[in-house]
Design a protein around this motif. Sequence first.
Motif, short mmCIF file in Angstrom:
data_model
loop_
_atom_site.label_atom_id
_atom_site.label_comp_id
_atom_site.label_asym_id
_atom_site.label_seq_id
_atom_site.Cartn_x
_atom_site.Cartn_y
_atom_site.Cartn_z
N PRO A 79 3.47 -4.96 7.11
CA PRO A 79 2.11 -5.05 7.66
C PRO A 79 1.08 -4.41 6.74
CG PRO A 79 3.34 -3.30 8.74
CD PRO A 79 4.31 -3.99 7.84
N ASN A 80 -0.14 -4.93 6.79
CA ASN A 80 -1.32 -4.32 6.15
C ASN A 80 -1.18 -4.16 4.64
OD1 ASN A 80 -2.37 -3.91 8.83
ND2 ASN A 80 -1.09 -2.09 8.99
N VAL A 81 -0.70 -5.21 3.97
CA VAL A 81 -0.55 -5.13 2.51
C VAL A 81 -1.34 -6.22 1.79
CG1 VAL A 81 1.70 -3.99 2.58
CG2 VAL A 81 1.58 -6.50 2.66
N GLU A 82 -2.21 -6.90 2.53
CA GLU A 82 -2.98 -7.98 1.90
C GLU A 82 -3.83 -7.42 0.75
OE1 GLU A 82 -2.89 -7.29 5.08
OE2 GLU A 82 -1.85 -9.00 5.96
N GLY A 83 -3.78 -8.12 -0.40
CA GLY A 83 -4.60 -7.75 -1.53
C GLY A 83 -4.05 -6.65 -2.40
N LEU A 84 -2.89 -6.12 -2.09
CA LEU A 84 -2.33 -5.03 -2.88
C LEU A 84 -1.58 -5.57 -4.10
CD1 LEU A 84 -0.90 -2.63 -0.16
CD2 LEU A 84 -3.12 -2.54 -1.29
N THR A 85 -1.58 -4.80 -5.17
CA THR A 85 -0.78 -5.14 -6.34
C THR A 85 0.69 -4.83 -6.04
OG1 THR A 85 -1.03 -2.93 -7.26
CG2 THR A 85 -2.68 -4.59 -7.89
N ARG A 86 1.57 -5.32 -6.88
CA ARG A 86 3.00 -5.15 -6.64
C ARG A 86 3.42 -3.67 -6.55
NH1 ARG A 86 7.95 -7.92 -10.15
NH2 ARG A 86 9.66 -7.10 -8.86
N PRO A 87 2.95 -2.78 -7.45
CA PRO A 87 3.36 -1.38 -7.32
C PRO A 87 2.91 -0.75 -6.01
CG PRO A 87 2.49 -1.79 -9.51
CD PRO A 87 2.19 -3.01 -8.70
N THR A 88 1.67 -1.03 -5.58
CA THR A 88 1.17 -0.44 -4.33
C THR A 88 1.87 -1.07 -3.14
OG1 THR A 88 -0.97 -0.20 -5.43
CG2 THR A 88 -0.90 0.19 -3.06
N PHE A 89 2.15 -2.37 -3.23
CA PHE A 89 2.92 -3.02 -2.17
C PHE A 89 4.27 -2.33 -2.00
CE2 PHE A 89 6.27 -6.01 -1.04
CZ PHE A 89 5.78 -6.60 0.11
N ALA A 90 4.92 -2.00 -3.11
CA ALA A 90 6.22 -1.33 -3.05
C ALA A 90 6.10 0.04 -2.40
CB ALA A 90 6.81 -1.20 -4.45
N LEU A 91 5.04 0.77 -2.72
CA LEU A 91 4.83 2.09 -2.12
C LEU A 91 4.62 1.98 -0.62
CD1 LEU A 91 2.51 3.77 -4.77
CD2 LEU A 91 4.86 4.42 -4.23
N ARG A 92 3.80 1.02 -0.20
CA ARG A 92 3.54 0.86 1.23
C ARG A 92 4.82 0.43 1.97
NH1 ARG A 92 -2.07 -0.01 1.96
NH2 ARG A 92 -3.08 1.45 0.51
N SER A 93 5.62 -0.41 1.33
CA SER A 93 6.88 -0.84 1.94
C SER A 93 7.80 0.36 2.16
CB SER A 93 7.57 -1.87 1.05
OG SER A 93 6.75 -3.00 0.85
N MET A 94 7.86 1.23 1.15
CA MET A 94 8.69 2.41 1.27
C MET A 94 8.20 3.32 2.39
SD MET A 94 9.50 5.33 -1.62
CE MET A 94 9.80 4.06 -2.82
N GLU A 95 6.89 3.42 2.53
CA GLU A 95 6.32 4.27 3.58
C GLU A 95 6.72 3.79 4.97
OE1 GLU A 95 2.13 4.43 3.11
OE2 GLU A 95 2.20 5.78 1.38
N VAL A 96 6.75 2.47 5.16
CA VAL A 96 7.13 1.92 6.46
C VAL A 96 8.53 2.39 6.85
CG1 VAL A 96 7.70 -0.20 7.71
CG2 VAL A 96 5.64 -0.10 6.30
N LEU A 97 9.46 2.33 5.89
CA LEU A 97 10.84 2.75 6.18
C LEU A 97 10.94 4.26 6.31
CD1 LEU A 97 12.76 0.35 3.76
CD2 LEU A 97 12.23 0.03 6.18
N ASP A 98 10.22 4.99 5.46
CA ASP A 98 10.23 6.45 5.55
C ASP A 98 9.77 6.92 6.93
OD1 ASP A 98 11.06 6.72 2.94
OD2 ASP A 98 9.09 7.25 2.13
N GLU A 99 8.75 6.26 7.47
CA GLU A 99 8.20 6.68 8.75
C GLU A 99 9.18 6.48 9.90
OE1 GLU A 99 5.47 8.36 9.67
OE2 GLU A 99 5.23 8.69 7.53
#
Length: 275
Positions: A79-99
């Motif tokens: 969720p909420n990753v529209e417009g992000l570059t690949r590195p930032t997308f990866a960081l946000r993806s990791m955050e979802v699982l971390d949470e």
Amino acid sequence: MTEDSPAQFVLVDRPRPHVALVTLNRPERMNSMAFDVMVPLKKVLDELNSDNTVRAIVLTGAGRGFSSGADHKSAGSVPNVEGLTRPTFALRSMEVLDEVILALRRMHQPVIAAVNGAAIGGGLCLALACDIRVASVGAYFRAAGINNGLTASELGLSFLLPRAIGTSRAFELMLTGRDVTAEEAERIGLVSRAVPESDLLEVCFDMAARIASFSRPGIELTKRTLWSGLDATSLEGHMQAEGLGQLYLRLLTSNFEEAVAARAQQRAPAFTDDK
């Protein structure tokens, strides 16, 4: 709601008073940690954390797996990753699982992992983030990252596993990527016990019901001090935190007096949260 709706991938039941059962429900993918499963799981955990009728939680998986970790075929939507570059997308993806891992640890209620089958990679992390683990005799565990050409350290595994089973065993399991049977898991302290598959949920429900019968603040403070003890760098500082929690309950509730009276009268105590 369609059959493939993410909301159907996490089910909530109330098998006993004050006990919630959370089931990862994507058995055809062995309940892998696709975002379509993990996002609704985080939502369910948040809702249960605020549900004061729930005093203990059991987490399990549908079918033959607890959770097989990362889904390499169908990762789902972040969720909420529209417009992000690949590195930032990866960081946000990791955050979802971390949470999700952090949410389990932060729950007011103790969480019991009923490990009914494979707990692989991130699935092992999910089990370790729970407060208690009980396994069916057919369950097995694997720190799988090393087998996939990656680091085995993910989602808190290199923090949680050594604290559960000791450093030497944690190093071995994370560096070899070998399977750990339920029998071995019980022997090394990775799980509290291994039970027949047919008994798994009832054993966990009985444990959850016993926990739910005690003082709510007593249970919550015990969970907090156990986790904070794993983070503590000073025995003296941690003992002070423990002592303050004990004094808090002794002075602000009548539960100690109720426990003493109940033993004298040979009855079950009726704990309350306030004087």
